[in-house]
Scaffold this motif. Structure first.
Motif, short mmCIF file in Angstrom:
data_model
loop_
_atom_site.label_atom_id
_atom_site.label_comp_id
_atom_site.label_asym_id
_atom_site.label_seq_id
_atom_site.Cartn_x
_atom_site.Cartn_y
_atom_site.Cartn_z
N VAL A 49 42.54 71.60 22.63
CA VAL A 49 43.90 71.49 22.08
C VAL A 49 44.89 72.16 23.02
O VAL A 49 45.94 71.59 23.36
CB VAL A 49 43.96 72.11 20.66
CG1 VAL A 49 45.40 72.24 20.20
CG2 VAL A 49 43.16 71.28 19.68
N ILE A 50 44.57 73.36 23.45
CA ILE A 50 45.46 74.09 24.35
C ILE A 50 45.63 73.36 25.67
O ILE A 50 46.75 73.19 26.17
CB ILE A 50 44.93 75.52 24.57
CG1 ILE A 50 44.98 76.31 23.26
CG2 ILE A 50 45.72 76.24 25.67
CD1 ILE A 50 44.22 77.60 23.29
N VAL A 51 44.52 72.90 26.24
CA VAL A 51 44.57 72.19 27.52
C VAL A 51 45.36 70.88 27.38
O VAL A 51 46.16 70.52 28.25
CB VAL A 51 43.14 71.93 28.05
CG1 VAL A 51 43.14 70.93 29.18
CG2 VAL A 51 42.51 73.24 28.50
N ALA A 88 38.87 69.32 29.12
CA ALA A 88 38.25 70.64 29.12
C ALA A 88 36.76 70.55 29.45
O ALA A 88 36.25 71.36 30.24
CB ALA A 88 38.46 71.32 27.77
N LEU A 89 36.08 69.58 28.87
CA LEU A 89 34.65 69.43 29.14
C LEU A 89 34.39 69.01 30.59
O LEU A 89 33.53 69.58 31.27
CB LEU A 89 34.04 68.42 28.17
CG LEU A 89 34.03 68.85 26.71
CD1 LEU A 89 33.58 67.69 25.82
CD2 LEU A 89 33.14 70.05 26.51
N ALA A 144 32.73 71.26 33.81
CA ALA A 144 31.62 70.77 34.64
C ALA A 144 32.00 70.79 36.12
O ALA A 144 31.18 71.18 36.97
CB ALA A 144 31.24 69.36 34.21
N ILE A 145 33.21 70.39 36.44
CA ILE A 145 33.66 70.40 37.84
C ILE A 145 33.73 71.84 38.36
O ILE A 145 33.29 72.13 39.47
CB ILE A 145 35.03 69.70 37.97
CG1 ILE A 145 34.87 68.20 37.73
CG2 ILE A 145 35.64 69.95 39.35
CD1 ILE A 145 36.17 67.44 37.64
N ALA A 146 34.28 72.74 37.55
CA ALA A 146 34.37 74.14 37.95
C ALA A 146 32.98 74.75 38.15
O ALA A 146 32.76 75.52 39.09
CB ALA A 146 35.15 74.94 36.92
N TRP A 182 40.89 76.77 34.53
CA TRP A 182 42.03 76.37 33.69
C TRP A 182 42.92 75.36 34.42
O TRP A 182 43.36 74.37 33.84
CB TRP A 182 42.86 77.58 33.29
CG TRP A 182 42.35 78.28 32.08
CD1 TRP A 182 41.51 79.34 32.04
CD2 TRP A 182 42.65 77.95 30.72
NE1 TRP A 182 41.27 79.69 30.74
CE2 TRP A 182 41.95 78.86 29.91
CE3 TRP A 182 43.42 76.97 30.11
CZ2 TRP A 182 42.01 78.82 28.53
CZ3 TRP A 182 43.48 76.94 28.74
CH2 TRP A 182 42.78 77.85 27.95
N LEU A 183 43.19 75.61 35.70
CA LEU A 183 44.05 74.70 36.47
C LEU A 183 43.40 73.32 36.60
O LEU A 183 44.09 72.30 36.51
CB LEU A 183 44.36 75.29 37.84
CG LEU A 183 45.29 76.49 37.84
CD1 LEU A 183 45.41 77.07 39.24
CD2 LEU A 183 46.66 76.11 37.29
N ILE A 184 42.10 73.29 36.81
CA ILE A 184 41.39 72.01 36.89
C ILE A 184 41.50 71.27 35.56
O ILE A 184 41.80 70.07 35.52
CB ILE A 184 39.91 72.22 37.29
CG1 ILE A 184 39.80 72.73 38.72
CG2 ILE A 184 39.12 70.92 37.12
CD1 ILE A 184 38.41 73.21 39.11
N GLN A 185 41.27 71.98 34.46
CA GLN A 185 41.33 71.36 33.14
C GLN A 185 42.72 70.85 32.82
O GLN A 185 42.89 69.73 32.32
CB GLN A 185 40.87 72.35 32.08
CG GLN A 185 39.42 72.70 32.16
CD GLN A 185 39.03 73.84 31.26
OE1 GLN A 185 39.86 74.64 30.83
NE2 GLN A 185 37.74 73.94 30.94
N ILE A 186 43.75 71.65 33.11
CA ILE A 186 45.12 71.23 32.82
C ILE A 186 45.52 70.05 33.70
O ILE A 186 46.18 69.11 33.23
CB ILE A 186 46.09 72.42 32.99
CG1 ILE A 186 45.80 73.47 31.92
CG2 ILE A 186 47.55 71.96 32.93
CD1 ILE A 186 46.50 74.80 32.15
#
Length: 87
Positions: A14-16, A43-44, A48-50, A66-70
């Motif tokens: 939700v946040i992302v 986010a998922l 996985a990428i991170a 967080w930056l990757i997810q956003i």
């Protein structure tokens, strides 16, 4: 995955999703439920990428994760908005 992991994934999604929507300029023509779903998926996939790059578990806040997810959420929101606009 346990129930607390699922709940935390939904909350982080939700946040992302909301942050990804804020990154995309202009008005989006998708609803909040689509934004949440895009955020959960981002986010998922971002986790996985991170993990693949070895930056998922660091000391303190995982800013790169967080930056990757956003970023993924922003791309997802923009892509979904464009597909809705063509209809």
């Amino acid at each position: 995955m346990e129930i607390d992991g699922i709940i935390s994934a939904v909350l982080i999604g939700v946040i992302v999703g909301v942050l990804g929507r804020l990154v995309v300029p202009g008005r989006q023509r998708i609803g909040i439920l689509w934004t949440i779903l895009v955020g959960i998926v981002a986010a998922l996939i971002g986790s996985a990428i991170a993990a693949g790059f070895g930056v998922a578990d660091t000391k303190g806040v995982d800013w790169i994760e967080w930056l990757i997810q956003i970023g993924l959420a922003a791309v997802g929101v923009a892509a979904l908005d464009r597909s809705k606009a063509r209809r």
